[in-house]
Motif scaffolding. Structure first.
Motif, PDB file in Angstrom:
ATOM      1  N   THR A   1      -4.698  57.251 -26.186  1.00  0.00           N
ATOM      2  CA  THR A   1      -5.744  56.582 -25.403  1.00  0.00           C
ATOM      3  C   THR A   1      -6.441  57.596 -24.502  1.00  0.00           C
ATOM      4  O   THR A   1      -5.823  58.576 -24.082  1.00  0.00           O
ATOM      5  CB  THR A   1      -5.140  55.464 -24.549  1.00  0.00           C
TER       6      THR A   1
ATOM      7  N   ARG B   1      -2.148  47.246 -30.322  1.00  0.00           N
ATOM      8  CA  ARG B   1      -2.336  48.156 -29.189  1.00  0.00           C
ATOM      9  C   ARG B   1      -1.782  49.525 -29.542  1.00  0.00           C
ATOM     10  O   ARG B   1      -0.605  49.641 -29.894  1.00  0.00           O
ATOM     11  CB  ARG B   1      -1.655  47.607 -27.936  1.00  0.00           C
TER      12      ARG B   1
ATOM     13  N   SER C   1      -6.085  52.516 -22.638  1.00  0.00           N
ATOM     14  CA  SER C   1      -5.884  51.381 -23.535  1.00  0.00           C
ATOM     15  C   SER C   1      -6.850  51.454 -24.722  1.00  0.00           C
ATOM     16  O   SER C   1      -8.047  51.671 -24.542  1.00  0.00           O
ATOM     17  CB  SER C   1      -6.088  50.062 -22.798  1.00  0.00           C
TER      18      SER C   1
END
Length: 444
Positions: free
Chosen positions: A69, A63, A107
């Motif tokens: 993002t 991540r 994300s």
């Protein structure tokens, strides 16, 4: 009364409208400036603070930090492999260039990590030079299992398993599917079988060494196992001129056997595909293995058994001694031998004593009538004199003219009586001398 020119009203209204437009453009410019400033601070001003070093397990998900993002980040994401290769574009603004990359508001995730994802991720905005933000290291977290050649391996798979994937050791770029739930009969009759929820491999060999991935339908990794297959090992100690049988592995197959003498590197082929190829007449093929008869000192070394595919099934080490080692008994053995001898001597003494007592009793019964006719003579001299008189008379032994016999008198008193030779069975002097002297001494 004051009059206002009509052009004055028109001009004032125009100025008011111009001020409103100017104010709106000002706020828009301020927002744009704030956005650019924020992005610039994230990408350039805070570059040193936004560098990450991460270690992730195989099959997990990476991540990216929130700073990279959308909609906050509107640049490019690049990846440079650790093992060498050109830099490639992974994400352009909010568009994924890798099928494993999942992008949403706030994300960015890279799923199903493999060894190929080990390297450095960098970002850039516009025409700026990319700079590194993440250094990724892939760690092997698979559960390790070990099996010997020819054994079986089984594993209870997770419920959601849809297919089983296999990757050989040291060959990560060659994965293949061994079983798929949509086509379970594809591997029917092979050594790999799915029986209910049990994954089983029969008669494993070195070709089965590798990683087994159990995945969901969407390719999510549920479980990962690492299987390592090892050869069997035997060790023989023998002496020269003895017979030696080197046993085959514990299952039926056609073997190729090579021999490497101790201290050497080059090997010699003794048996190929089940056929003996050596000229040594001492070596013969037996139903259970290879026989060497008689053994020489040159037979010390390593024997290797391989199947027809070349997989190593067994390693045998033979050590030959020049002479058989001397047999050394345990100290307890010596103690037991000495104890046995002592016990035997004691038992023999007891038996001899018992036999002598029985003989004396029988003689006493035989001489009873004659004794009644001639009463026994008792000696009442002092003990010291009695002992001397019984033992010696005038310096001469008493036994040439007669023998002493121990008799029981009144009230159980024991006396030593002299008898004629005719009353007793003839007995060699040296056999009864000690017993009678001891008995008479006790009486005195």
């Amino acid at each position: 009364m004051t009059h206002t020119h009509p052009h004055t009203h028109t001009h004032t209204h125009a100025l008011t409208e111009l001020d409103c437009n100017t104010k709106g453009n000002y706020f828009a410019d301020m927002l744009l400036l704030l956005y650019v400033t924020t992005v610039s601070c994230v990408l350039f001003g805070g570059s040193s603070a936004e560098f990450f070093e991460k270690r992730m397990c195989y099959g997990r998900t990476l991540r990216l930090p929130f700073s990279f993002t959308p909609p906050l980040f509107n640049g490019q994401l690049y990846f440079t492999p650790k093992k060498g290769g050109s830099r490639k574009l992974v994400m352009d603004k909010d568009e994924a260039k890798d099928p494993r990359l999942r992008i949403s508001i706030g994300s960015v995730e890279l799923t199903d990590l493999t060894e190929r994802d080990e390297g450095t991720f960098s970002v850039s905005v516009g025409d700026a030079m990319p700079y590194d933000v993440i250094k990724l290291e892939i760690v092997e977290c698979a559960y390790k299992m070990y099996r010997n050649y020819g054994k079986s391996y089984s594993y209870t798979v997770p419920r959601q398993t849809e297919f089983v994937e296999f990757t050989p050791l040291h060959r990560e770029d060659l994965p293949r599917v061994l079983w798929n739930r949509t086509d379970p009969q594809a591997n029917k009759g092979s050594r790999w079988q799915m029986k209910g929820s049990i994954w089983e491999i029969k008669s494993v060999n070195q070709a089965d060494s590798g990683y087994y991935n159990f995945r969901k339908k969407d390719n999510t990794l549920l479980s990962r196992k690492r299987l390592t297959v090892k050869e069997n090992n035997r060790h023989y100690y023998t002496n020269m001129n003895e017979r030696l049988l080197i046993q085959n592995p514990t299952f039926v197959a056609t073997w190729t056997v090579t021999f490497t003498p101790a201290g050497e590197v080059e090997n010699n082929t003794l048996m190929e595909a089940g056929n003996l190829v050596t000229d040594d007449r001492r070596i013969q093929i037996m139903p259970k293995g290879i026989e060497i008869n008689p053994v020489n000192i040159t037979d010390s070394g390593t024997f290797e058994f391989r199947d027809q595919q070349g997989h190593l099934a067994q390693i045998v080490i033979v050590e030959v001694e020049d002479e058989p080692p001397p047999s050394v008994l345990h100290p307890y053995v010596y103690i037991a031998i000495i104890g046995g001898i002592i016990f035997a001597v004691v038992v023999c003494c007891c038996c001899v004593k018992k036999c002598c007592c029985k003989n004396s009793s029988s003689k006493r019964h035989e001489s009873a009538p004659e004794t009644a006719a001639a009463p026994a003579v008792y000696y009442h001299a002092p003990k010291a004199a009695t002992k001397r008189r019984h033992l010696m008379g005038n310096g001469m032994p008493l036994f040439p003219t007669g023998q002493l016999r121990l008799e029981r008198g009144e009230r159980g008193a024991m006396t030593c009586r002299k008898h004629r030779r005719s009353e007793l069975n003839p007995r060699p002097l040296h056999q009864g001398l000690s017993l009678f002297i001891w008995a008479c001494a006790l009486e005195g």
